[in-house]
Each structure stands twice: as structure tokens, then as C-alpha cells.
Scaffold this motif. Structure first.
Motif, PDB file in Angstrom:
ATOM      1  N   THR A 154      -1.190   3.924  14.902  1.00 61.81           N
ATOM      2  CA  THR A 154      -0.545   2.880  14.120  1.00 61.81           C
ATOM      3  C   THR A 154       0.949   3.079  13.911  1.00 61.81           C
ATOM      4  N   ILE A 155       1.503   4.249  14.295  1.00 60.33           N
ATOM      5  CA  ILE A 155       2.918   4.494  14.024  1.00 60.33           C
ATOM      6  C   ILE A 155       3.652   4.953  15.278  1.00 60.33           C
ATOM      7  N   LEU A 156       4.968   4.768  15.235  1.00 59.92           N
ATOM      8  CA  LEU A 156       5.882   5.317  16.229  1.00 59.92           C
ATOM      9  C   LEU A 156       6.991   6.043  15.494  1.00 59.92           C
TER      10      LEU A 156
ATOM     11  N   LEU B 253       8.793  -2.937  10.829  1.00 60.42           N
ATOM     12  CA  LEU B 253       8.619  -2.222   9.564  1.00 60.42           C
ATOM     13  C   LEU B 253       8.804  -0.731   9.801  1.00 60.42           C
ATOM     14  N   CYS B 254       9.906  -0.179   9.294  1.00 61.33           N
ATOM     15  CA  CYS B 254      10.221   1.240   9.470  1.00 61.33           C
ATOM     16  C   CYS B 254      10.621   1.840   8.125  1.00 61.33           C
ATOM     17  N   TYR B 255      10.309   3.125   7.968  1.00 60.07           N
ATOM     18  CA  TYR B 255      10.681   3.862   6.767  1.00 60.07           C
ATOM     19  C   TYR B 255      11.436   5.134   7.158  1.00 60.07           C
ATOM     20  N   ARG B 256      12.313   5.567   6.259  1.00 58.30           N
ATOM     21  CA  ARG B 256      13.027   6.835   6.418  1.00 58.30           C
ATOM     22  C   ARG B 256      12.566   7.781   5.317  1.00 58.30           C
ATOM     23  N   ASP B 257      12.490   9.069   5.616  1.00 59.27           N
ATOM     24  CA  ASP B 257      12.098  10.080   4.625  1.00 59.27           C
ATOM     25  C   ASP B 257      10.722   9.773   4.036  1.00 59.27           C
ATOM     26  N   ILE B 258       9.781   9.561   4.925  1.00 62.30           N
ATOM     27  CA  ILE B 258       8.411   9.286   4.504  1.00 62.30           C
ATOM     28  C   ILE B 258       7.463  10.074   5.385  1.00 62.30           C
TER      29      ILE B 258
ATOM     30  N   LEU C 269      13.073   7.840  11.928  1.00 65.23           N
ATOM     31  CA  LEU C 269      12.288   6.782  11.294  1.00 65.23           C
ATOM     32  C   LEU C 269      10.811   6.884  11.669  1.00 65.23           C
ATOM     33  N   ILE C 270       9.976   6.436  10.760  1.00 67.51           N
ATOM     34  CA  ILE C 270       8.554   6.253  11.051  1.00 67.51           C
ATOM     35  C   ILE C 270       8.284   4.758  10.972  1.00 67.51           C
ATOM     36  N   CYS C 271       7.834   4.197  12.079  1.00 67.03           N
ATOM     37  CA  CYS C 271       7.709   2.737  12.198  1.00 67.03           C
ATOM     38  C   CYS C 271       6.267   2.331  12.483  1.00 67.03           C
ATOM     39  N   LEU C 272       5.910   1.174  12.013  1.00 69.23           N
ATOM     40  CA  LEU C 272       4.605   0.598  12.299  1.00 69.23           C
ATOM     41  C   LEU C 272       4.587   0.108  13.745  1.00 69.23           C
ATOM     42  N   ALA C 273       3.599   0.545  14.515  1.00 68.52           N
ATOM     43  CA  ALA C 273       3.498   0.182  15.936  1.00 68.52           C
ATOM     44  C   ALA C 273       2.775  -1.146  16.120  1.00 68.52           C
ATOM     45  N   ILE C 274       2.981  -2.043  15.171  1.00 66.53           N
ATOM     46  CA  ILE C 274       2.372  -3.374  15.182  1.00 66.53           C
ATOM     47  C   ILE C 274       3.470  -4.380  14.857  1.00 66.53           C
ATOM     48  N   VAL C 275       3.593  -5.419  15.662  1.00 63.57           N
ATOM     49  CA  VAL C 275       4.701  -6.372  15.522  1.00 63.57           C
ATOM     50  C   VAL C 275       4.164  -7.798  15.597  1.00 63.57           C
ATOM     51  N   PRO C 276       4.966  -8.767  15.148  1.00 65.43           N
ATOM     52  CA  PRO C 276       4.529 -10.165  15.247  1.00 65.43           C
ATOM     53  C   PRO C 276       4.731 -10.724  16.642  1.00 65.43           C
ATOM     54  N   SER C 277       3.980 -11.771  16.949  1.00 61.15           N
ATOM     55  CA  SER C 277       4.082 -12.442  18.246  1.00 61.15           C
ATOM     56  C   SER C 277       4.014 -13.952  18.041  1.00 61.15           C
TER      57      SER C 277
ATOM     58  N   ALA D 176       0.814  -1.215   0.000  1.00 58.35           N
ATOM     59  CA  ALA D 176       0.000   0.000   0.000  1.00 58.35           C
ATOM     60  C   ALA D 176       0.855   1.276   0.000  1.00 58.35           C
ATOM     61  N   VAL D 177       2.154   1.134   0.300  1.00 57.37           N
ATOM     62  CA  VAL D 177       3.066   2.283   0.323  1.00 57.37           C
ATOM     63  C   VAL D 177       3.666   2.473  -1.064  1.00 57.37           C
ATOM     64  N   ASP D 178       3.802   3.725  -1.470  1.00 59.46           N
ATOM     65  CA  ASP D 178       4.375   4.033  -2.776  1.00 59.46           C
ATOM     66  C   ASP D 178       5.724   3.342  -2.969  1.00 59.46           C
ATOM     67  N   ASN D 179       5.955   2.824  -4.181  1.00 66.15           N
ATOM     68  CA  ASN D 179       7.164   2.061  -4.465  1.00 66.15           C
ATOM     69  C   ASN D 179       8.449   2.856  -4.297  1.00 66.15           C
ATOM     70  N   SER D 180       8.347   4.180  -4.278  1.00 66.86           N
ATOM     71  CA  SER D 180       9.548   5.004  -4.121  1.00 66.86           C
ATOM     72  C   SER D 180      10.103   4.950  -2.703  1.00 66.86           C
ATOM     73  N   HIS D 181       9.326   4.403  -1.768  1.00 69.40           N
ATOM     74  CA  HIS D 181       9.760   4.287  -0.374  1.00 69.40           C
ATOM     75  C   HIS D 181      10.085   2.830  -0.062  1.00 69.40           C
ATOM     76  N   GLU D 182      11.302   2.579   0.379  1.00 73.40           N
ATOM     77  CA  GLU D 182      11.731   1.239   0.740  1.00 73.40           C
ATOM     78  C   GLU D 182      11.910   1.138   2.252  1.00 73.40           C
TER      79      GLU D 182
END
Length: 237
Positions: free
Chosen positions: A186-188, A157-162, A193-201, A140-146
Motif C-alpha cells: 500500500t505504500i511507496l 497522498l504523502c507524509y514526511r516524518d511518519i 516521503l512515505i506515500c500511498l501507492a493508490i491514486v485516482p483515475s 485514520a492517521v494521527d492528527n499530529s501528521h499532516e
């Protein structure tokens, strides 16, 4: 002054977890026999609610007991059944799926598959479901962001410059209640960095307190229901 006789308050001497130096203890809101809400029981009508503030706000969250805590009569409130399950201290809900933008992922787990917990920071999803969820968020995130290759643990899951607006909207579909989360749920932000505040368990799924920020979350333990009402918790809800 209101007195509650025969109410036992405990003192812990071997405690785990991350606590602030200004913290003096924890309030037990679970379903076990020694929790505060269980001991108060009939005196509060087996009802309580809380409205959690974002970490960045220099104020206190609100906790209410009794009939004034009810949100059921408000427009926009949604409710979902509480499920009785062992251990009784946890409150279990049925998560039917999660929408990531326009895409909805159905859970393949049985009912009673997620714990709602005001004391757990992050939201946790069982690993087999989380993998598909993370993939859907990436799609769902634009392909320009890795995503960054080595996000700070335990984040995955974290992104920089987003921008936060580049991340998809999330809706948790509980039984009978669709809870649309704001970006703050949903984020931290960690350093740059902008990170998803949801993790696996590897254990069980938990709907954590970041996801509950700026919701008035009401519990009716007699009717066995949990209600969610979008609120500005800086106001006196």
C-alpha cells in the motif's frame, strides 16, 4: 523440451511505457486472442499464476503455467470470479468495498468495476470513489501528521516524518474474497516521503502490481476465477 507449435510471438516497434534497459520484452498474460496464455490454452489447462517480489529484492518473480500453478487447495486461499467484458484483454473483478482500518467504504459502482493487472504499478481507483477513500485514510492517521502539500506526481497522498505503522491497514473486498494487504502493498517510499501507492483515475479502477506483491495470484480461465494466497515470493512457491 516441450514444444508448442503454432504459437506466435510478436515484436513491438512503437512501444510506450517505462522499461528497464535490461528488459527484452513483455509477456502477454491478458485474455485477448494473441496473448501467450490464450495461445497455449489447452496445453496449460487454461491456468497460470505468478508471485511478484518487492522491487527491493535482488531476485526474479515467479510465473507458472498449468496445474502446478493452482493455489485453490491451500488453506488461506480466497477466490473471486473473473468477469467477461470488452475489451477481452483485461481481467475484470468486482470490488465491493475497501476497509481502511475499522471503517469500510462500499463502492457505488456496478459489478465488473476493477481490472487486475500485473503490468500496472500503482493501484488506481475511479475518482469519485477515491476521494472518499483518501479522506478515510487521512482520518485514520494521527492528527499530529499532516500530508505534504505538493506530493510527487502521480502520487496524491504523502507524509514526511511518519512510520509505515502509522498508516491504516487496508483490505480490498472483492466478491467472495477479502484480500488483506500488507504495508508493502500500500505504500511507496520516495526520498524522505512515505506515500500511498493508490491514486485516482478518470478512466477505470486497476488493482496494480504493488498491491499483489507477496501473493500467489492464480488464474483459472476455464472456471473464470482468480485466487489470492499470501506467500513469501522469495521462496519457491
Amino acid at each position: 523440451m516441450i514444444k508448442y507449435p503454432k504459437t506466435t510471438l510478436g515484436c513491438g516497434h512503437d512501444n510506450d511505457g517505462n522499461f528497464r534497459s535490461t528488459s527484452t520484452g513483455l509477456v502477454g498474460l491478458g485474455g485477448g486472442p494473441l496473448s501467450l496464455v490464450t495461445q497455449l490454452g489447452d496445453a496449460i489447462g487454461h491456468k497460470f499464476s505468478y508471485c511478484l517480489l518487492p522491487f527491493s529484492v535482488n531476485s526474479t518473480s515467479k510465473l507458472k503455467f498449468g496445474s502446478e500453478s493452482s493455489t485453490v487447495s491451500r488453506n488461506g486461499v480466497v477466490s473471486t470470479p473473473l468477469i467477461s467484458k470488452s475489451p477481452s484483454t483485461y481481467y475484470y473483478l468486482t470490488l465491493e468495498g475497501i476497509s481502511i482500518g475499522e471503517k469500510k467504504l462500499q463502492t457505488e459502482q456496478s459489478a465488473n468495476n476493477i481490472v487486475i493487472d500485473s503490468g500496472t504499478t500503482l493501484t488506481m481507483l475511479q475518482s469519485d470513489f477515491y476521494d472518499g477513500f483518501e479522506s478515510a485514510v487521512k482520518d485514520a492517521v494521527d492528527n499530529s501528521h499532516e500530508p505534504v502539500q505538493d506530493p510527487p506526481e502521480p502520487l496524491r497522498l504523502c507524509y514526511r516524518d511518519i512510520s509505515v505503522e502509522d498508516l491504516p491497514d487496508l483490505t480490498f473486498h472483492f466478491s467472495g474474497a477479502d484480500v488483506h494487504l500488507q504495508k508493502m502493498n500500500t505504500i511507496l517510499k520516495v526520498d524522505n516521503l512515505i506515500c500511498l501507492a493508490i491514486v485516482p483515475s478518470d478512466r477505470f479502477s486497476i488493482f496494480g502490481n504493488i498491491a499483489q506483491v507477496n501473493f500467489n495470484v492464480g488464474y483459472d480461465l476455464q472456471e473464470k476465477m482468480v485466487s489470492f494466497y499470501p506467500a513469501d515470493c522469495t521462496m519457491d512457491q
